[in-house]
Design an enzyme around this catalytic site. Structure first.
Site, PDB file in Angstrom:
ATOM      1  N   CYS A 177      20.944  12.338 -51.660  1.00 11.48           N
ATOM      2  CA  CYS A 177      21.526  12.010 -50.359  1.00 11.48           C
ATOM      3  C   CYS A 177      22.862  12.729 -50.189  1.00 11.48           C
ATOM      4  O   CYS A 177      22.877  13.925 -49.923  1.00 11.48           O
ATOM      5  CB  CYS A 177      21.614  10.499 -50.198  1.00 11.48           C
ATOM      6  SG  CYS A 177      21.642  10.019 -48.472  1.00 11.48           S
ATOM      7  N   GLU A 219      15.446   6.828 -56.358  1.00  9.12           N
ATOM      8  CA  GLU A 219      15.680   5.784 -57.372  1.00  9.12           C
ATOM      9  C   GLU A 219      15.103   4.423 -56.966  1.00  9.12           C
ATOM     10  O   GLU A 219      14.826   3.588 -57.820  1.00  9.12           O
ATOM     11  CB  GLU A 219      17.183   5.652 -57.686  1.00  9.12           C
ATOM     12  CG  GLU A 219      18.076   5.111 -56.570  1.00  9.12           C
ATOM     13  CD  GLU A 219      18.628   6.190 -55.646  1.00  9.12           C
ATOM     14  OE1 GLU A 219      17.969   7.245 -55.496  1.00  9.12           O
ATOM     15  OE2 GLU A 219      19.698   5.970 -55.049  1.00  9.12           O
ATOM     16  N   HIS A 275      16.376   8.664 -51.274  1.00  6.13           N
ATOM     17  CA  HIS A 275      16.800   8.011 -52.520  1.00  6.13           C
ATOM     18  C   HIS A 275      15.578   7.704 -53.388  1.00  6.13           C
ATOM     19  O   HIS A 275      14.991   6.628 -53.266  1.00  6.13           O
ATOM     20  CB  HIS A 275      17.510   6.692 -52.209  1.00  6.13           C
ATOM     21  CG  HIS A 275      18.866   6.856 -51.604  1.00  6.13           C
ATOM     22  ND1 HIS A 275      20.011   6.888 -52.364  1.00  6.13           N
ATOM     23  CD2 HIS A 275      19.259   6.997 -50.322  1.00  6.13           C
ATOM     24  CE1 HIS A 275      21.057   7.042 -51.570  1.00  6.13           C
ATOM     25  NE2 HIS A 275      20.635   7.113 -50.320  1.00  6.13           N
TER      26      HIS A 275
HETATM   27  N1  GLN Z   1      27.459   9.477 -46.213  1.00  2.66           N
HETATM   28  C1  GLN Z   1      26.273  10.267 -46.075  1.00  2.66           C
HETATM   29  C2  GLN Z   1      25.537   9.931 -44.786  1.00  2.66           C
HETATM   30  O1  GLN Z   1      25.751   8.885 -44.223  1.00  2.66           O
HETATM   31  C3  GLN Z   1      25.355  10.090 -47.271  1.00  2.66           C
HETATM   32  C4  GLN Z   1      24.816   8.696 -47.423  1.00  2.66           C
HETATM   33  C5  GLN Z   1      24.198   8.434 -48.761  1.00  2.66           C
HETATM   34  O2  GLN Z   1      24.447   9.160 -49.704  1.00  2.66           O
HETATM   35  N2  GLN Z   1      23.439   7.372 -48.878  1.00  2.66           N
HETATM   36  O3  GLN Z   1      24.724  10.703 -44.336  1.00  2.66           O
END
Ligand code: GLN
Length: 554
Positions: free
Chosen positions: A377, A515, A513
């Site tokens: 992410c 995970e 994600h």
């Molecule tokens: N802050 C970034 C976004 O909102 C990444 C978010 C994250 O890593 N879950 O896109």
């Protein structure tokens, strides 16, 4: 009819009620029963989405896009049932529901009160979460004696009255070992049960956390003072591996005890899956050091699913994975040297500006030194920024999350780039707080011939998202020409999901994600491949060293 097991906690917090509840679920599932879970949290926030990971730990995202308590992650790792937004309720949400109904006039002029209106709403949420399972495990957050959890306890007391033998109360307590006295103390457990009984709940089973297994005398003493049969006083001692807990409970016949008390019939326990997990985790052949470079490194619960996913990958590749948590702000002040001996580098998800430049330096180090890199992410977004800055020469490239005036917003809100690129229709319209996030399981197509395609061995995958910002399509072709590989996209082809670097042995950034879907029994292909790559990198370093020392006179 669904049977309910309510799990409360006493004496202190952080006794591992979530893992205990998840283990009970695994145990019942091993007896062929269908289980469900709910976590009831006594705080006023409507969900943990806006809570700081520093205080609350990870926000676990369900496949249907709910931001929930991290205990739901434990549940999904221990059983086959998938959680949804109906498996986590907070006081804030219960009150919001009741207030909504009151505004709509649904209470027909009644005075709306904690009892019965709040307690009725709690009971309705509990029944909703059960979803017709054979056994619903309901974990009450907080510690008995807290003012906040009283309505929850009152609601479950009432459920025992309504459902009789279909309800079982389990209480998790601490039996501390006092070093100077050289003995364990049962008094805190006695007091905690007394507190519970004063609100009308007599526990049926006690789970006692202790350093070592308790003796029969200690169990008998607790039984005597708490009015619980001594065979129902279960010793939950510290273990080196949480996936041993279902076994530990089975050895004390807890599954039989639960099944008898609920008058269920079920085949004998089949814990062979868990035996295999333990056996594999004890047969590690090598070890690797993986740096996790983030902001929330002082509370490792903030990366709970991630650290578990790395452990699962270790189980499935016979590798002991040492996770080295590195504060990215420290890299900003002290430099990158702390990453020199790492076999792989991971930059996890995150929000806000702190430590960002340290993470970008980390990505650069991994890219230039060909160290296996997994960016999740935010970790993917920063890999795009790093590539744009140092390979494309856009020295001020950034995400508009960190620099709203950047001349090169390679990562930005969709609304900031959709007009220019002429693509996206308005697909993310919720504007409530947290509502503009892309949340939950979404499908992604993988490019044939790419590393990620090889890793998953699939053309299409579904993984969970939690972010606001996206890869800016306006920079797509420039970045591709400079060597960035776009290997995963949303099904409509409009959002970039995965990036790679062509001349690097293992470099993947994913917008989702992974995970959240890793389990100890099945592992996860992306993490297993990452750990394999880290071992290969370690081996290549060793053979490089050997080569370099050859030729010197001995
Ligand atoms: N802050 C970034 C976004 O909102 C990444 C978010 C994250 O890593 N879950 O896109």
């Amino acid at each position: 009819m669904t049977n309910y097991i309510f799990i409360t906690g006493g004496v202190v917090s952080a006794l591992g009620k979530g893992i205990a509840s998840a283990s009970l679920g695994a145990l019942l599932e091993s007896r062929g029963l269908n289980v469900s879970f709910a976590k009831l949290d006594p705080y006023i926030n409507v969900d943990p989405g806006t809570m700081s990971p520093f205080q609350h730990g990870e926000v676990f995202v369900t496949v249907d896009g709910a931001e929930t308590d991290l205990d739901l992650g434990h549940y999904e790792r221990f059983v086959r049932t998938t959680m949804s937004k109906n498996n986590n309720f907070t006081t804030g949400q219960i009150y919001a529901n009741v207030i909504d109904k009151e505004r709509q006039g649904q209470y027909l002029g009644a005075t709306v009160q904690v009892i019965p209106h709040i307690t009725d709403e709690i009971k309705a949420c509990i029944e909703l979460s059960a979803n017709n399972a054979d056994v619903a495990l309901i974990e009450i957050g907080g510690t008995v004696g807290d003012i906040e959890s009283l309505p929850f306890l009152e609601a479950i007391r009432q459920m025992r009255v309504s459902f009789g033998r279909h309800v079982l109360f389990m209480h998790l307590t601490l039996v501390p070992y006092i070093k100077t006295a050289g003995e364990v103390k049962t008094k805190p457990t006695q007091h905690s049960v007394k507190e519970l009984r004063s609100i009308g709940i007599q526990p049926d089973i006690l789970l006692c956390r202790s350093e070592e297994a308790m003796s029969d005398e200690e169990r008998a003493k607790i039984a005597l003072f708490t009015n619980v049969p001594s065979e129902s006083v279960i010793s939950l001692m510290d273990v080196d591996n949480i996936y041993k807990i279902p076994q530990l409970l089975h050895q004390q016949k807890l599954d039989e005890l639960m099944i008898q008390q609920l008058q269920l019939s079920a085949p004998p326990a089949n814990l062979s899956d868990w035996d295999a997990v333990i056996a594999k985790s004890e047969q590690t052949q090598h070890q690797v050091n993986v740096a996790m470079v983030g902001k929330y490194v002082h509370l490792t619960d903030s990366y709970k699913s991630l650290s578990e996913a790395l452990i699962h990958a270790g189980i499935h590749t016979q590798t002991k994975v040492n996770i080295v948590y590195v504060d990215s702000e420290k890299i900003e002040t002290d430099g990158i040297r702390c990453l020199e001996n790492m076999d792989a580098i991971l930059v996890p998800g995150g929000f806000g500006e702190r430590g960002i430049e340290g993470k970008i330096a980390t990505v650069r180090f991994a890219r230039e030194h060909k160290i296996p890199y997994l960016g999740i992410c935010l970790g993917m977004q920063l890999a795009v920024i790093e590539f744009a800055r140092h390979q494309l020469g856009l020295t001020q490239a950034n995400s508009t999350e960190f620099d709203s005036n950047t001349p090169d917003p390679v990562i930005a809100l969709i609304t900031e780039w959709q007009d220019q690129s002429g693509t996206i229709e308005t697909r993310h319209q919720d504007s409530a707080l947290g509502g503009s996030m892309r949340l939950g399981g979404q499908a992604c197509q993988l490019m044939r011939g790419s590393l990620i395609h090889k890793v998953y061995n699939k053309h299409e995958i579904v993984e969970r998202h939690r972010h606001r910002y996206e890869f800016n399509h306006c920079y797509l072709s420039d970045l591709q020409q400079a060597g960035l590989v776009i290997s995963g996209k949303s099904l409509d082809g409009q959002l970039v999901e995965v990036i790679e670097i062509a001349d690097h042995p293992w470099f993947i950034g994913c917008q989702f994600h992974p995970e959240f879907t890793s389990t100890p029994r099945d592992g996860h292909p992306l993490f297993s491949s990452f750990i394999e790559a880290s071992y290969q990198f370690q081996q290549s370093k060793t053979s490089e060293k050997q080569k370099n020392t050859k030729g010197f006179p001995s």
